[in-house]
Scaffold this motif. Structure first.
Motif, PDB file in Angstrom:
ATOM      1  N   PHE A 267       0.805  -1.215   0.000  1.00 12.09           N
ATOM      2  CA  PHE A 267       0.000   0.000   0.000  1.00 12.09           C
ATOM      3  C   PHE A 267       0.843   1.273   0.000  1.00 12.09           C
ATOM      4  O   PHE A 267       0.292   2.373  -0.058  1.00 12.09           O
ATOM      5  CB  PHE A 267      -0.939   0.011   1.217  1.00 12.09           C
ATOM      6  N   TYR A 268       2.152   1.117   0.063  1.00 14.04           N
ATOM      7  CA  TYR A 268       3.012   2.290   0.127  1.00 14.04           C
ATOM      8  C   TYR A 268       2.807   3.204  -1.078  1.00 14.04           C
ATOM      9  O   TYR A 268       2.865   4.432  -0.957  1.00 14.04           O
ATOM     10  CB  TYR A 268       4.481   1.863   0.221  1.00 14.04           C
ATOM     11  N   THR A 269       2.587   2.624  -2.246  1.00 11.21           N
ATOM     12  CA  THR A 269       2.440   3.422  -3.466  1.00 11.21           C
ATOM     13  C   THR A 269       0.992   3.862  -3.719  1.00 11.21           C
ATOM     14  O   THR A 269       0.728   4.550  -4.693  1.00 11.21           O
ATOM     15  CB  THR A 269       2.939   2.631  -4.683  1.00 11.21           C
ATOM     16  N   TYR A 270       0.064   3.452  -2.853  1.00  8.29           N
ATOM     17  CA  TYR A 270      -1.336   3.853  -3.023  1.00  8.29           C
ATOM     18  C   TYR A 270      -1.500   5.347  -2.718  1.00  8.29           C
ATOM     19  O   TYR A 270      -0.883   5.872  -1.786  1.00  8.29           O
ATOM     20  CB  TYR A 270      -2.239   3.074  -2.072  1.00  8.29           C
ATOM     21  N   ARG A 271      -2.352   5.988  -3.488  1.00  4.93           N
ATOM     22  CA  ARG A 271      -2.768   7.340  -3.121  1.00  4.93           C
ATOM     23  C   ARG A 271      -3.554   7.269  -1.808  1.00  4.93           C
ATOM     24  O   ARG A 271      -4.251   6.288  -1.555  1.00  4.93           O
ATOM     25  CB  ARG A 271      -3.651   7.961  -4.193  1.00  4.93           C
ATOM     26  N   ASP A 272      -3.468   8.305  -0.994  1.00  2.00           N
ATOM     27  CA  ASP A 272      -4.238   8.315   0.241  1.00  2.00           C
ATOM     28  C   ASP A 272      -5.729   8.149  -0.028  1.00  2.00           C
ATOM     29  O   ASP A 272      -6.441   7.498   0.744  1.00  2.00           O
ATOM     30  CB  ASP A 272      -3.993   9.620   1.014  1.00  2.00           C
ATOM     31  N   PHE A 273      -6.202   8.706  -1.148  1.00  3.78           N
ATOM     32  CA  PHE A 273      -7.627   8.582  -1.455  1.00  3.78           C
ATOM     33  C   PHE A 273      -8.006   7.120  -1.644  1.00  3.78           C
ATOM     34  O   PHE A 273      -9.035   6.662  -1.141  1.00  3.78           O
ATOM     35  CB  PHE A 273      -7.983   9.374  -2.719  1.00  3.78           C
ATOM     36  N   ASP A 274      -7.180   6.367  -2.379  1.00  4.12           N
ATOM     37  CA  ASP A 274      -7.506   4.972  -2.659  1.00  4.12           C
ATOM     38  C   ASP A 274      -7.413   4.102  -1.417  1.00  4.12           C
ATOM     39  O   ASP A 274      -8.152   3.123  -1.278  1.00  4.12           O
ATOM     40  CB  ASP A 274      -6.560   4.422  -3.735  1.00  4.12           C
ATOM     41  N   PHE A 275      -6.517   4.463  -0.502  1.00  4.00           N
ATOM     42  CA  PHE A 275      -6.340   3.634   0.687  1.00  4.00           C
ATOM     43  C   PHE A 275      -7.256   4.037   1.829  1.00  4.00           C
ATOM     44  O   PHE A 275      -7.769   3.183   2.551  1.00  4.00           O
ATOM     45  CB  PHE A 275      -4.883   3.696   1.150  1.00  4.00           C
ATOM     46  N   THR A 276      -7.468   5.323   2.007  1.00  4.92           N
ATOM     47  CA  THR A 276      -8.169   5.753   3.219  1.00  4.92           C
ATOM     48  C   THR A 276      -9.282   6.764   2.987  1.00  4.92           C
ATOM     49  O   THR A 276     -10.371   6.641   3.540  1.00  4.92           O
ATOM     50  CB  THR A 276      -7.167   6.310   4.250  1.00  4.92           C
ATOM     51  N   THR A 277      -9.040   7.772   2.150  1.00  2.00           N
ATOM     52  CA  THR A 277     -10.009   8.867   2.029  1.00  2.00           C
ATOM     53  C   THR A 277     -11.322   8.420   1.406  1.00  2.00           C
ATOM     54  O   THR A 277     -12.392   8.922   1.763  1.00  2.00           O
ATOM     55  CB  THR A 277      -9.407  10.021   1.197  1.00  2.00           C
ATOM     56  N   GLY A 278     -11.251   7.469   0.476  1.00  3.28           N
ATOM     57  CA  GLY A 278     -12.463   7.048  -0.225  1.00  3.28           C
ATOM     58  C   GLY A 278     -13.315   6.060   0.523  1.00  3.28           C
ATOM     59  O   GLY A 278     -14.343   5.604   0.015  1.00  3.28           O
ATOM     60  N   ASN A 279     -12.911   5.678   1.737  1.00 10.25           N
ATOM     61  CA  ASN A 279     -13.717   4.720   2.491  1.00 10.25           C
ATOM     62  C   ASN A 279     -13.829   5.143   3.952  1.00 10.25           C
ATOM     63  O   ASN A 279     -13.149   6.075   4.399  1.00 10.25           O
ATOM     64  CB  ASN A 279     -13.123   3.311   2.372  1.00 10.25           C
ATOM     65  N   SER A 280     -14.667   4.461   4.664  1.00 11.76           N
ATOM     66  CA  SER A 280     -14.853   4.712   6.099  1.00 11.76           C
ATOM     67  C   SER A 280     -15.062   3.383   6.792  1.00 11.76           C
ATOM     68  O   SER A 280     -15.664   2.463   6.232  1.00 11.76           O
ATOM     69  CB  SER A 280     -16.065   5.617   6.328  1.00 11.76           C
ATOM     70  N   MET A 281     -14.557   3.251   7.991  1.00 16.10           N
ATOM     71  CA  MET A 281     -14.755   2.025   8.747  1.00 16.10           C
ATOM     72  C   MET A 281     -16.201   1.934   9.209  1.00 16.10           C
ATOM     73  O   MET A 281     -16.888   2.943   9.349  1.00 16.10           O
ATOM     74  CB  MET A 281     -13.770   1.959   9.902  1.00 16.10           C
ATOM     75  N   THR A 282     -16.672   0.710   9.408  1.00 11.23           N
ATOM     76  CA  THR A 282     -18.098   0.499   9.656  1.00 11.23           C
ATOM     77  C   THR A 282     -18.462   0.628  11.133  1.00 11.23           C
ATOM     78  O   THR A 282     -17.616   0.530  12.021  1.00 11.23           O
ATOM     79  CB  THR A 282     -18.536  -0.894   9.179  1.00 11.23           C
ATOM     80  N   GLU A 283     -19.742   0.808  11.338  1.00 10.02           N
ATOM     81  CA  GLU A 283     -20.258   0.849  12.709  1.00 10.02           C
ATOM     82  C   GLU A 283     -19.965  -0.459  13.428  1.00 10.02           C
ATOM     83  O   GLU A 283     -19.581  -0.458  14.604  1.00 10.02           O
ATOM     84  CB  GLU A 283     -21.770   1.103  12.682  1.00 10.02           C
ATOM     85  N   PHE A 284     -20.163  -1.573  12.750  1.00 13.48           N
ATOM     86  CA  PHE A 284     -19.927  -2.867  13.385  1.00 13.48           C
ATOM     87  C   PHE A 284     -18.478  -2.983  13.845  1.00 13.48           C
ATOM     88  O   PHE A 284     -18.204  -3.340  14.999  1.00 13.48           O
ATOM     89  CB  PHE A 284     -20.258  -4.012  12.418  1.00 13.48           C
ATOM     90  N   PHE A 285     -17.548  -2.688  12.962  1.00 18.77           N
ATOM     91  CA  PHE A 285     -16.137  -2.846  13.276  1.00 18.77           C
ATOM     92  C   PHE A 285     -15.712  -1.898  14.393  1.00 18.77           C
ATOM     93  O   PHE A 285     -15.072  -2.312  15.367  1.00 18.77           O
ATOM     94  CB  PHE A 285     -15.299  -2.590  12.014  1.00 18.77           C
ATOM     95  N   ILE A 286     -16.075  -0.635  14.271  1.00 22.47           N
ATOM     96  CA  ILE A 286     -15.644   0.368  15.247  1.00 22.47           C
ATOM     97  C   ILE A 286     -16.391   0.238  16.571  1.00 22.47           C
ATOM     98  O   ILE A 286     -15.792   0.321  17.653  1.00 22.47           O
ATOM     99  CB  ILE A 286     -15.816   1.787  14.671  1.00 22.47           C
TER     100      ILE A 286
END
Length: 485
Positions: A267-286
């Motif tokens: 994931f080092y070469t991933y854009r932040d958007f592709d790795f983190t900004t474009g998603n959100s962790m779920t209610e169940f998980f958190i």
């Protein structure tokens, strides 16, 4: 198949004067086993990480994509998603089988055992994802087998057990590894360092037997597998003959070296958007981690306003995209532990389930508590004081079996953070953990039981594809595989 066809064409068109004009007098005739191990295993694990982000974590409610453009969180996985896994797993399966054959030629029993373990690992991913797949005739393109038959999962599993038995025997008295060979082992040799041949071989043996235990548990619902009797033999009757992972340091992990090759975090070469900004962790998980006051939150998730951790619902209807909340930390893009294959905590939870179901003697509470503790300490964290005083975490000896199994599998779910497809496989096998169902789910609200075969198999191997469908069932998401029927 395309790879095999290409190799066949290449070998048939490049023979004339090849030995005279193209031989490097300083080179080796073929790659040595130790030279195949690192690139092949690293490729499998790093690509599995990217599929965990793309598929597993969406299906299993670790995160959701905060847009309407992706239906994986709604249980709709298109056939095109299958091509990536299928193609790359078979490419590396070819390398591991080549590694085994070369080790046999060189009489290197250690690399024979390691190759068999890696073969079983990749083959299990293939069959657990798709069901019946080419196995016995797979990756034989250079021998002219360009349309391999599909084998029944039951038969594949039986052979995986044979390979892991053989690996255990080979590694019990494996040939010593040189320091140069140790540096080419991306998992144990590189970590243990020079002069640690015996410890490296012992660690591989424990990994192989722990993988064996994982697959036996997966097949334990099928009486014809004889899995329950084998689990008892390994753990109660002859444990000295089947050493398993017994500490976090023995966990099977390719520890990524951040941005440093050759073990760069994928994931080092991933854009932040592709790795983190474009998603959100779920209610169940958190929410579950919040309920436990779990220290792993600080390693995995970002906070929102007020320094709290919040998730979003999974399976939300189209047109009702929620506002993004906690997401993956960008530090995970250089995190060494994302290269996990099989951890000590997972082994403890396997044993907890086996003890709960009476497959082995022993106290399931002890295994459960060990698993919970080491799932946290593996991440370099400390178990909070009074952690097990929380009713949501405390083992209740008087509880019903199904509630205890939910406890075990929920904890096991968190040990599979970025670990290929394991949480999805285990959910299909057990129905745990109990995931909430959003109102926007597709596929009849059913968690997919497998993935479609790649579309190109219908074109390039139509007869064997048709035979597989006739035997296993329709090529769709809801056809159950052998161990899940």
């Amino acid at each position: 198949m395309l790879l095999a066809a290409g190799l066949t064409i290449a070998t048939s068109s490049c023979k004339k004067d090849f030995q005279t004009t193209n031989t490097n007098p300083n080179g080796v005739v073929a790659a040595l086993p130790e030279n195949l191990l690192q690139p092949a295993l690293y490729d499998v694990v790093s690509r599995n990480n990217t599929r965990a982000l793309r598929l597993t974590h969406e299906l299993m409610q670790v995160h959701v994509t905060v847009s309407d453009g992706d239906d994986i969180q709604r249980y709709l996985v298109r056939p095109s998603e299958s091509d990536y896994e299928w193609t790359n797993w078979y490419i590396q399966l070819n390398n591991f089988r080549d590694m085994y054959n070369k080790a046999v030629t060189l009489k290197q029993t250690t690399y024979q055992g390691i190759a068999l373990i890696c073969d079983a690992y990749v083959s299990s991913l293939l069959t657990d994802t798709f069901g019946d797949v080419p196995y016995f005739d797979a990756v034989k393109g250079q021998d002219g087998t360009l349309q391999p038959k599909f084998d029944k999962q039951q038969d594949i599993y039986a052979d995986l057990f044979k390979k892991l038995e053989a690996a255990n025997t080979l590694l019990a008295t494996g040939t010593a590894l040189t320091d140069d060979q140790l540096t080419l082992d991306p998992m144990y040799g590189k970590q243990l360092g020079a002069g640690q041949s015996a410890a490296t071989i012992a660690s591989w043996r424990k990994f192989g037997n722990s993988l064996y235990l994982r697959l036996l548990m997966r097949a334990s619902g099928r009486p014809e597998s004889n899995a329950i009797a084998k689990i008892k033999e390994m753990i109660n009757t002859s444990p000295a003959n089947y050493p398993i992972i017994s500490s976090n340091t023995e966990s099977a992990i390719i520890k990524y070296t951040g941005s440093t090759v050759p073990l760069i975090n994928p994931f080092y070469t991933y854009r932040d958007f592709d790795f983190t900004t474009g998603n959100s962790m779920t209610e169940f998980f958190i929410n579950t981690l919040n309920n436990w006051n779990d220290p792993r939150r600080a390693k995995w998730a970002s906070t929102v306003a007020g320094g709290t951790y919040l998730g979003v619902p999974s399976g939300f209807p189209r047109g009702q995209v929620p506002e993004r909340q906690s997401a993956y930390l960008t530090t995970l893009k250089v995190e060494p532990l994302l290269g996990n294959i099989l951890s000590y905590a997972e082994v403890q939870f396997i044993l907890a389930e086996a003890a709960l179901k009476g497959y082995i003697t022993g106290d399931p509470a002890t295994y459960y508590n060990n698993g919970v503790t080491n799932a946290i300490t593996m991440w370099g964290l400390t178990v909070p004081a009074n952690y097990f005083s929380n009713p949501a975490l405390a083992w209740n000896p008087a509880g019903v079996t199904e509630a205890k199994l939910e406890q075990i599998m929920l904890q096991k779910y968190y040990t599979f953070f970025f670990t290929d497809f394991q949480s999805w496989y285990e959910y299909r096998r057990t129905g745990h953990p109990a995931l909430p169902k959003g109102s926007g789910l597709l596929n009849g609200g059913l968690m997919p039981s497998r993935l479609y075969y790649p579309v190109f198999t219908q074109s390039f191997n139509p007869a064997n594809y048709a035979a597989a469908v006739a035997t296993q069932g329709a090529d769709d998401l809801n056809t159950k595989v052998w161990w899940n029927k």
